[in-house]
Design a protein around this motif. Structure first.
Motif, PDB file in Angstrom:
ATOM      1  N   LEU A  46       0.853  -1.172   0.000  1.00  0.00           N
ATOM      2  CA  LEU A  46       0.000   0.000   0.000  1.00  0.00           C
ATOM      3  C   LEU A  46       0.893   1.227   0.000  1.00  0.00           C
ATOM      4  CD1 LEU A  46      -2.747   1.510   0.489  1.00  0.00           C
ATOM      5  CD2 LEU A  46      -2.247   1.272   2.927  1.00  0.00           C
ATOM      6  N   ASN A  47       0.677   2.128  -0.962  1.00  0.00           N
ATOM      7  CA  ASN A  47       1.430   3.374  -1.044  1.00  0.00           C
ATOM      8  C   ASN A  47       0.485   4.538  -0.772  1.00  0.00           C
ATOM      9  OD1 ASN A  47       4.001   2.280  -1.923  1.00  0.00           O
ATOM     10  ND2 ASN A  47       2.934   1.781  -3.801  1.00  0.00           N
ATOM     11  N   LEU A  48       0.874   5.404   0.156  1.00  0.00           N
ATOM     12  CA  LEU A  48       0.098   6.580   0.497  1.00  0.00           C
ATOM     13  C   LEU A  48       0.895   7.809   0.091  1.00  0.00           C
ATOM     14  CD1 LEU A  48      -2.411   7.731   1.977  1.00  0.00           C
ATOM     15  CD2 LEU A  48      -1.016   7.727   4.054  1.00  0.00           C
ATOM     16  N   SER A  49       0.262   8.695  -0.684  1.00  0.00           N
ATOM     17  CA  SER A  49       0.935   9.901  -1.181  1.00  0.00           C
ATOM     18  C   SER A  49       0.192  11.143  -0.719  1.00  0.00           C
ATOM     19  CB  SER A  49       0.990   9.895  -2.712  1.00  0.00           C
ATOM     20  OG  SER A  49       1.716   8.785  -3.168  1.00  0.00           O
ATOM     21  N   THR A  50       0.927  12.243  -0.616  1.00  0.00           N
ATOM     22  CA  THR A  50       0.363  13.517  -0.193  1.00  0.00           C
ATOM     23  C   THR A  50       0.848  14.618  -1.132  1.00  0.00           C
ATOM     24  OG1 THR A  50       0.062  14.992   1.690  1.00  0.00           O
ATOM     25  CG2 THR A  50       2.233  14.018   1.424  1.00  0.00           C
ATOM     26  N   CYS A  51       0.114  15.727  -1.154  1.00  0.00           N
ATOM     27  CA  CYS A  51       0.474  16.865  -2.001  1.00  0.00           C
ATOM     28  C   CYS A  51       1.389  17.802  -1.209  1.00  0.00           C
ATOM     29  CB  CYS A  51      -0.776  17.611  -2.448  1.00  0.00           C
ATOM     30  SG  CYS A  51      -0.418  19.070  -3.444  1.00  0.00           S
ATOM     31  N   PRO A  52       2.621  18.015  -1.659  1.00  0.00           N
ATOM     32  CA  PRO A  52       3.535  18.890  -0.924  1.00  0.00           C
ATOM     33  C   PRO A  52       3.192  20.379  -1.072  1.00  0.00           C
ATOM     34  CG  PRO A  52       4.606  18.077  -2.890  1.00  0.00           C
ATOM     35  CD  PRO A  52       3.269  17.395  -2.811  1.00  0.00           C
ATOM     36  N   ALA A  53       2.430  20.729  -2.089  1.00  0.00           N
ATOM     37  CA  ALA A  53       2.099  22.140  -2.329  1.00  0.00           C
ATOM     38  C   ALA A  53       0.970  22.642  -1.425  1.00  0.00           C
ATOM     39  CB  ALA A  53       1.721  22.343  -3.787  1.00  0.00           C
ATOM     40  N   ASP A  54      -0.007  21.773  -1.151  1.00  0.00           N
ATOM     41  CA  ASP A  54      -1.156  22.187  -0.345  1.00  0.00           C
ATOM     42  C   ASP A  54      -1.627  21.013   0.504  1.00  0.00           C
ATOM     43  OD1 ASP A  54      -3.490  23.158   0.747  1.00  0.00           O
ATOM     44  OD2 ASP A  54      -4.331  23.845  -1.169  1.00  0.00           O
ATOM     45  N   HIS A  55      -1.475  21.118   1.797  1.00  0.00           N
ATOM     46  CA  HIS A  55      -1.821  20.017   2.706  1.00  0.00           C
ATOM     47  C   HIS A  55      -3.328  19.820   2.839  1.00  0.00           C
ATOM     48  CE1 HIS A  55       2.316  19.365   3.766  1.00  0.00           C
ATOM     49  NE2 HIS A  55       2.465  20.665   3.940  1.00  0.00           N
ATOM     50  N   ASP A  56      -4.124  20.721   2.272  1.00  0.00           N
ATOM     51  CA  ASP A  56      -5.574  20.540   2.267  1.00  0.00           C
ATOM     52  C   ASP A  56      -6.037  19.590   1.166  1.00  0.00           C
ATOM     53  OD1 ASP A  56      -6.063  22.163   4.465  1.00  0.00           O
ATOM     54  OD2 ASP A  56      -6.169  23.979   3.225  1.00  0.00           O
ATOM     55  N   HIS A  57      -5.163  19.303   0.203  1.00  0.00           N
ATOM     56  CA  HIS A  57      -5.513  18.335  -0.838  1.00  0.00           C
ATOM     57  C   HIS A  57      -5.613  16.944  -0.216  1.00  0.00           C
ATOM     58  CE1 HIS A  57      -3.686  21.043  -4.202  1.00  0.00           C
ATOM     59  NE2 HIS A  57      -4.908  21.405  -3.884  1.00  0.00           N
ATOM     60  N   PRO A  58      -6.552  16.142  -0.690  1.00  0.00           N
ATOM     61  CA  PRO A  58      -6.710  14.805  -0.098  1.00  0.00           C
ATOM     62  C   PRO A  58      -5.508  13.904  -0.406  1.00  0.00           C
ATOM     63  CG  PRO A  58      -8.129  15.054  -2.011  1.00  0.00           C
ATOM     64  CD  PRO A  58      -7.521  16.395  -1.759  1.00  0.00           C
ATOM     65  N   HIS A  59      -5.263  12.984   0.493  1.00  0.00           N
ATOM     66  CA  HIS A  59      -4.212  11.976   0.276  1.00  0.00           C
ATOM     67  C   HIS A  59      -4.673  11.022  -0.823  1.00  0.00           C
ATOM     68  CE1 HIS A  59      -2.722  13.726   3.824  1.00  0.00           C
ATOM     69  NE2 HIS A  59      -2.153  12.679   4.365  1.00  0.00           N
ATOM     70  N   ARG A  60      -3.735  10.423  -1.501  1.00  0.00           N
ATOM     71  CA  ARG A  60      -4.012   9.416  -2.530  1.00  0.00           C
ATOM     72  C   ARG A  60      -3.330   8.116  -2.107  1.00  0.00           C
ATOM     73  NH1 ARG A  60      -8.057  11.826  -4.817  1.00  0.00           N
ATOM     74  NH2 ARG A  60      -7.526  13.704  -5.949  1.00  0.00           N
ATOM     75  N   TRP A  61      -3.950   7.001  -2.462  1.00  0.00           N
ATOM     76  CA  TRP A  61      -3.355   5.719  -2.133  1.00  0.00           C
ATOM     77  C   TRP A  61      -3.469   4.771  -3.324  1.00  0.00           C
ATOM     78  CZ3 TRP A  61      -6.660   1.540  -2.318  1.00  0.00           C
ATOM     79  CH2 TRP A  61      -8.024   1.828  -2.227  1.00  0.00           C
ATOM     80  N   SER A  62      -2.597   3.801  -3.361  1.00  0.00           N
ATOM     81  CA  SER A  62      -2.658   2.753  -4.383  1.00  0.00           C
ATOM     82  C   SER A  62      -2.143   1.451  -3.788  1.00  0.00           C
ATOM     83  CB  SER A  62      -1.826   3.120  -5.614  1.00  0.00           C
ATOM     84  OG  SER A  62      -0.451   3.099  -5.321  1.00  0.00           O
ATOM     85  N   ILE A  63      -2.696   0.365  -4.264  1.00  0.00           N
ATOM     86  CA  ILE A  63      -2.249  -0.963  -3.855  1.00  0.00           C
ATOM     87  C   ILE A  63      -1.622  -1.623  -5.072  1.00  0.00           C
ATOM     88  CG2 ILE A  63      -2.933  -3.244  -3.062  1.00  0.00           C
ATOM     89  CD1 ILE A  63      -5.143  -1.927  -1.461  1.00  0.00           C
ATOM     90  N   GLN A  64      -0.405  -2.100  -4.911  1.00  0.00           N
ATOM     91  CA  GLN A  64       0.306  -2.747  -6.028  1.00  0.00           C
ATOM     92  C   GLN A  64       0.652  -4.156  -5.671  1.00  0.00           C
ATOM     93  OE1 GLN A  64       3.667  -0.224  -6.720  1.00  0.00           O
ATOM     94  NE2 GLN A  64       2.442   1.302  -7.736  1.00  0.00           N
TER      95      GLN A  64
END
Length: 64
Positions: A46-64
């Motif tokens: 499971l990979n969890l990603s975040t937006c470094p420009a704006d912390h109000d943007h929702p996190h994104r995830w993917s399962i590989q």
């Protein structure tokens, strides 16, 4: 998006033993590759990603 966290199903490759830590070389590969017993999907990661420009943007995830 920037990778924030990865949760993997195993500590090392359970089939070939690649990336097996030196201190664990004596342990059976198929039994000890997942000491936490956490399984993501079908033994993936499971990979969890975040937006470094704006912390109000929702996190994104993917399962590989």
């Amino acid at each position: 998006m920037r990778l924030l966290l990865t949760v993997d199903s195993s500590e090392w490759d359970g089939g070939s033993g690649s990336w097996k830590p030196v201190e664990d070389q004596r342990l059976p590969t198929h039994l000890d590759a997942a000491p936490t017993e956490v399984v993501v999907g079908r033994h993936g990661e499971l990979n969890l990603s975040t937006c470094p420009a704006d912390h109000d943007h929702p996190h994104r995830w993917s399962i590989q």
